[in-house]
Write a protein that holds these residues in place. Structure first.
Motif, PDB file in Angstrom:
ATOM      1  N   PRO A 119     -49.424  -0.931 -37.163  1.00 32.15           N
ATOM      2  CA  PRO A 119     -48.848  -0.279 -38.348  1.00 32.15           C
ATOM      3  C   PRO A 119     -49.096  -1.053 -39.635  1.00 32.15           C
ATOM      4  N   TRP A 120     -49.383  -2.355 -39.515  1.00 28.28           N
ATOM      5  CA  TRP A 120     -49.395  -3.200 -40.701  1.00 28.28           C
ATOM      6  C   TRP A 120     -50.774  -3.713 -41.091  1.00 28.28           C
ATOM      7  N   ILE A 121     -51.588  -4.060 -40.109  1.00 28.04           N
ATOM      8  CA  ILE A 121     -52.905  -4.610 -40.450  1.00 28.04           C
ATOM      9  C   ILE A 121     -53.970  -4.040 -39.521  1.00 28.04           C
ATOM     10  N   GLY A 147     -52.717 -15.150 -44.083  1.00 28.93           N
ATOM     11  CA  GLY A 147     -52.292 -13.999 -43.282  1.00 28.93           C
ATOM     12  C   GLY A 147     -51.642 -14.469 -41.996  1.00 28.93           C
ATOM     13  N   VAL A 148     -50.903 -13.583 -41.340  1.00 27.80           N
ATOM     14  CA  VAL A 148     -50.184 -13.949 -40.114  1.00 27.80           C
ATOM     15  C   VAL A 148     -50.127 -12.764 -39.154  1.00 27.80           C
ATOM     16  N   TRP A 149     -49.903 -13.083 -37.897  1.00 32.92           N
ATOM     17  CA  TRP A 149     -49.617 -12.041 -36.912  1.00 32.92           C
ATOM     18  C   TRP A 149     -48.973 -12.687 -35.691  1.00 32.92           C
ATOM     19  N   THR A 150     -48.279 -11.872 -34.904  1.00 31.90           N
ATOM     20  CA  THR A 150     -47.785 -12.348 -33.612  1.00 31.90           C
ATOM     21  C   THR A 150     -47.591 -11.164 -32.673  1.00 31.90           C
ATOM     22  N   ALA A 172     -43.719 -11.481 -28.059  1.00 31.78           N
ATOM     23  CA  ALA A 172     -43.184 -12.706 -27.437  1.00 31.78           C
ATOM     24  C   ALA A 172     -43.097 -13.871 -28.415  1.00 31.78           C
ATOM     25  N   GLY A 173     -43.873 -13.815 -29.515  1.00 29.57           N
ATOM     26  CA  GLY A 173     -43.862 -14.924 -30.471  1.00 29.57           C
ATOM     27  C   GLY A 173     -42.953 -14.691 -31.661  1.00 29.57           C
ATOM     28  N   GLU A 174     -42.374 -13.497 -31.739  1.00 33.07           N
ATOM     29  CA  GLU A 174     -41.592 -13.114 -32.922  1.00 33.07           C
ATOM     30  C   GLU A 174     -40.132 -13.562 -32.795  1.00 33.07           C
ATOM     31  N   GLY A 175     -39.534 -13.842 -33.969  1.00 33.62           N
ATOM     32  CA  GLY A 175     -38.101 -14.144 -33.993  1.00 33.62           C
ATOM     33  C   GLY A 175     -37.758 -15.542 -33.523  1.00 33.62           C
ATOM     34  N   ARG A 176     -38.733 -16.449 -33.560  1.00 35.80           N
ATOM     35  CA  ARG A 176     -38.521 -17.832 -33.103  1.00 35.80           C
ATOM     36  C   ARG A 176     -38.802 -18.848 -34.202  1.00 35.80           C
ATOM     37  N   LEU A 182     -41.709 -19.510 -35.325  1.00 34.06           N
ATOM     38  CA  LEU A 182     -42.997 -20.174 -35.066  1.00 34.06           C
ATOM     39  C   LEU A 182     -44.018 -19.876 -36.154  1.00 34.06           C
ATOM     40  N   VAL A 183     -44.098 -18.613 -36.579  1.00 32.34           N
ATOM     41  CA  VAL A 183     -45.106 -18.255 -37.582  1.00 32.34           C
ATOM     42  C   VAL A 183     -44.764 -18.927 -38.908  1.00 32.34           C
ATOM     43  N   GLY A 184     -43.482 -18.914 -39.245  1.00 31.73           N
ATOM     44  CA  GLY A 184     -43.061 -19.577 -40.482  1.00 31.73           C
ATOM     45  C   GLY A 184     -43.426 -21.054 -40.477  1.00 31.73           C
ATOM     46  N   HIS A 208     -50.445 -10.953 -48.916  1.00 30.80           N
ATOM     47  CA  HIS A 208     -50.528  -9.513 -49.171  1.00 30.80           C
ATOM     48  C   HIS A 208     -49.801  -8.778 -48.052  1.00 30.80           C
ATOM     49  N   THR A 209     -48.929  -7.873 -48.397  1.00 28.61           N
ATOM     50  CA  THR A 209     -48.202  -7.149 -47.352  1.00 28.61           C
ATOM     51  C   THR A 209     -47.793  -5.760 -47.820  1.00 28.61           C
ATOM     52  N   SER A 210     -47.455  -4.931 -46.866  1.00 29.59           N
ATOM     53  CA  SER A 210     -46.974  -3.590 -47.189  1.00 29.59           C
ATOM     54  C   SER A 210     -45.528  -3.655 -47.697  1.00 29.59           C
ATOM     55  N   ASP A 259     -43.334  -1.781 -46.886  1.00 31.43           N
ATOM     56  CA  ASP A 259     -42.484  -1.401 -45.750  1.00 31.43           C
ATOM     57  C   ASP A 259     -42.358  -2.508 -44.707  1.00 31.43           C
ATOM     58  N   ASN A 260     -43.141  -3.557 -44.852  1.00 30.89           N
ATOM     59  CA  ASN A 260     -43.162  -4.608 -43.817  1.00 30.89           C
ATOM     60  C   ASN A 260     -42.092  -5.674 -44.121  1.00 30.89           C
ATOM     61  N   VAL A 261     -40.883  -5.348 -43.705  1.00 37.98           N
ATOM     62  CA  VAL A 261     -39.719  -6.165 -44.051  1.00 37.98           C
ATOM     63  C   VAL A 261     -39.816  -7.576 -43.461  1.00 37.98           C
ATOM     64  N   ARG A 262     -40.295  -7.699 -42.222  1.00 44.43           N
ATOM     65  CA  ARG A 262     -40.382  -9.026 -41.588  1.00 44.43           C
ATOM     66  C   ARG A 262     -41.400  -9.905 -42.315  1.00 44.43           C
ATOM     67  N   SER A 263     -42.496  -9.308 -42.725  1.00 41.34           N
ATOM     68  CA  SER A 263     -43.524 -10.081 -43.436  1.00 41.34           C
ATOM     69  C   SER A 263     -42.988 -10.560 -44.786  1.00 41.34           C
TER      70      SER A 263
HETATM   71  C1  LIG Z   1     -44.687 -10.742 -39.830  1.00 40.35           C
HETATM   72  C2  LIG Z   1     -44.402 -11.562 -38.595  1.00 40.35           C
HETATM   73  C3  LIG Z   1     -45.514 -12.574 -38.354  1.00 40.35           C
HETATM   74  C4  LIG Z   1     -43.056 -12.298 -38.801  1.00 40.35           C
HETATM   75  O1  LIG Z   1     -42.736 -13.016 -37.625  1.00 40.35           O
HETATM   76  P1  LIG Z   1     -41.288 -13.719 -37.483  1.00 40.35           P
HETATM   77  O2  LIG Z   1     -41.200 -14.270 -36.123  1.00 40.35           O
HETATM   78  O3  LIG Z   1     -40.236 -12.768 -37.937  1.00 40.35           O
HETATM   79  O4  LIG Z   1     -41.357 -14.878 -38.574  1.00 40.35           O
HETATM   80  P2  LIG Z   1     -40.852 -16.408 -38.489  1.00 40.35           P
HETATM   81  O5  LIG Z   1     -41.783 -17.206 -37.680  1.00 40.35           O
HETATM   82  O6  LIG Z   1     -40.610 -16.838 -39.887  1.00 40.35           O
HETATM   83  O7  LIG Z   1     -39.477 -16.304 -37.686  1.00 40.35           O
HETATM   84  C5  LIG Z   1     -38.297 -15.897 -38.333  1.00 40.35           C
HETATM   85  C6  LIG Z   1     -37.402 -15.287 -37.300  1.00 40.35           C
HETATM   86  O8  LIG Z   1     -37.181 -16.239 -36.253  1.00 40.35           O
HETATM   87  C7  LIG Z   1     -35.781 -16.545 -36.182  1.00 40.35           C
HETATM   88  N1  LIG Z   1     -35.668 -17.950 -35.771  1.00 40.35           N
HETATM   89  C8  LIG Z   1     -35.267 -18.369 -34.552  1.00 40.35           C
HETATM   90  N2  LIG Z   1     -35.337 -19.705 -34.479  1.00 40.35           N
HETATM   91  C9  LIG Z   1     -35.767 -20.137 -35.682  1.00 40.35           C
HETATM   92  C10 LIG Z   1     -36.022 -21.422 -36.223  1.00 40.35           C
HETATM   93  N3  LIG Z   1     -35.840 -22.531 -35.504  1.00 40.35           N
HETATM   94  N4  LIG Z   1     -36.472 -21.514 -37.503  1.00 40.35           N
HETATM   95  C11 LIG Z   1     -36.659 -20.417 -38.226  1.00 40.35           C
HETATM   96  N5  LIG Z   1     -36.437 -19.148 -37.778  1.00 40.35           N
HETATM   97  C12 LIG Z   1     -35.991 -19.025 -36.505  1.00 40.35           C
HETATM   98  C13 LIG Z   1     -35.220 -16.184 -37.523  1.00 40.35           C
HETATM   99  O9  LIG Z   1     -33.852 -15.910 -37.469  1.00 40.35           O
HETATM  100  C14 LIG Z   1     -36.047 -14.948 -37.857  1.00 40.35           C
HETATM  101  O10 LIG Z   1     -35.615 -13.848 -37.076  1.00 40.35           O
HETATM  102  P3  LIG Z   1     -34.763 -12.646 -37.730  1.00 40.35           P
HETATM  103  O11 LIG Z   1     -35.561 -12.146 -38.909  1.00 40.35           O
HETATM  104  O12 LIG Z   1     -34.689 -11.656 -36.620  1.00 40.35           O
HETATM  105  O13 LIG Z   1     -33.478 -13.267 -38.117  1.00 40.35           O
HETATM  106  C15 LIG Z   1     -44.278 -10.651 -37.325  1.00 40.35           C
HETATM  107  O14 LIG Z   1     -43.178  -9.773 -37.515  1.00 40.35           O
HETATM  108  C16 LIG Z   1     -45.542  -9.836 -37.033  1.00 40.35           C
HETATM  109  O15 LIG Z   1     -46.514 -10.354 -36.494  1.00 40.35           O
HETATM  110  N6  LIG Z   1     -45.550  -8.543 -37.377  1.00 40.35           N
HETATM  111  C17 LIG Z   1     -46.697  -7.683 -37.051  1.00 40.35           C
HETATM  112  C18 LIG Z   1     -47.967  -8.072 -37.791  1.00 40.35           C
HETATM  113  C19 LIG Z   1     -47.720  -8.223 -39.264  1.00 40.35           C
HETATM  114  O16 LIG Z   1     -46.951  -7.502 -39.870  1.00 40.35           O
HETATM  115  N7  LIG Z   1     -48.385  -9.210 -39.868  1.00 40.35           N
HETATM  116  C20 LIG Z   1     -48.230  -9.499 -41.284  1.00 40.35           C
HETATM  117  C21 LIG Z   1     -49.058  -8.600 -42.105  1.00 40.35           C
HETATM  118  S1  LIG Z   1     -48.807  -8.955 -43.829  1.00 40.35           S
END
Ligand SMILES: CC(C)(COP(=O)(O)OP(=O)(O)OC[C@H]1O[C@@H](n2cnc3c(N)ncnc32)[C@H](O)[C@@H]1OP(=O)(O)O)[C@@H](O)C(=O)NCCC(=O)NCCS
Length: 183
Positions: A36-38, A96-99, A102-106, A108-110, A132-134, A136-140
């Motif tokens: 949906p995003w990239i 840019g980033v992706w996961t 299993a890698g999300e919400g930890r 790790l990407v940050g 650069h992001t959409s 609508d892409n709230v997590r990004s």
């Molecule tokens: C965009 C994307 C990479 C974000 O990943 P993410 O895991 O949310 O980002 P982070 O690595 O910063 O992790 C933050 C999340 O980990 C949680 N977290 C858990 N332990 C943590 C720690 N020790 N430190 C920081 N955050 C932690 C945070 O609470 C947050 O989760 P929440 O938003 O549900 O509260 C991912 O959603 C993705 O790949 N999306 C699809 C592809 C995409 O959109 N790519 C970007 C195009 S612009």
């Protein structure tokens, strides 16, 4: 080898053409999450095209114009981050980033992104990094904000994904705004 620890069980490493089978298996797991995003996953539809994606980044790395890194969690490739573009001539780059799920919400990407930002500013002397992001892409967007980026503005219908033109938000961070301790 050449691994940066992100947590006790996750690390950031170069991701290169010889890892195409592992990369393709990961993209298969990530595809629905990314589509949906990239359009990036959509360009790696089989082993050859996945290898071509990695080779494209290897070529950019050789030209100092981009670079790709993977994130391994418990030994499994679950995502990554890259310099989509990188220019010492203009002192700018795009990250840019992706996961896969299993890698999300930890965090790790940050954590991985902070390493790229720190490298670009403190080792390579760049001035401005873009994201650069959409709209609508709230997590990004949340990730961009967490690493200290600011929303510059929105480019209307500026990129094509899945046959539709989408708006693109441009976020950025400048060298003087970066706090290395945060890395
Ligand atoms: C965009 C994307 C990479 C974000 O990943 P993410 O895991 O949310 O980002 P982070 O690595 O910063 O992790 C933050 C999340 O980990 C949680 N977290 C858990 N332990 C943590 C720690 N020790 N430190 C920081 N955050 C932690 C945070 O609470 C947050 O989760 P929440 O938003 O549900 O509260 C991912 O959603 C993705 O790949 N999306 C699809 C592809 C995409 O959109 N790519 C970007 C195009 S612009």
């Amino acid at each position: 080898m050449f691994a940066v620890p992100l947590t006790d069980n996750a690390e950031l490493r170069p991701l290169e053409p010889w890892q195409a089978p592992e990369f393709f298996a990961h993209i298969e797991r990530a595809r629905a999450h990314m589509d949906p995003w990239i359009g990036w996953a959509g360009r790696s539809t089989d082993l050859d095209s996945a290898r071509a994606t990695l080779q494209g980044y290897a070529d950019r790395q050789a030209a100092d114009a981009g670079r790709l890194f993977g994130i391994w969690l418990d030994g499994t490739l679950v995502g990554g981050t890259m310099f989509v573009s990188f220019s010492t001539a203009t002192a700018t780059a795009e990250i840019g980033v992706w996961t896969e799920p299993a890698g999300e919400g930890r965090g790790l990407v940050g954590a991985a992104v902070r390493h790229l930002i720190d490298y670009a500013f403190t080792v390579r002397g760049l001035h401005r990094l873009e994201w650069h992001t959409s709209p609508d892409n709230v997590r990004s967007q949340a990730l961009a904000r967490r690493v200290g980026m600011t929303l510059d503005g929105t480019l209307r219908e500026s990129y094509l994904n899945n046959g539709v033109f989408h708006d693109a938000q441009i976020w950025s961070i400048l060298a003087h705004e970066w706090q290395p301790a945060a890395a």
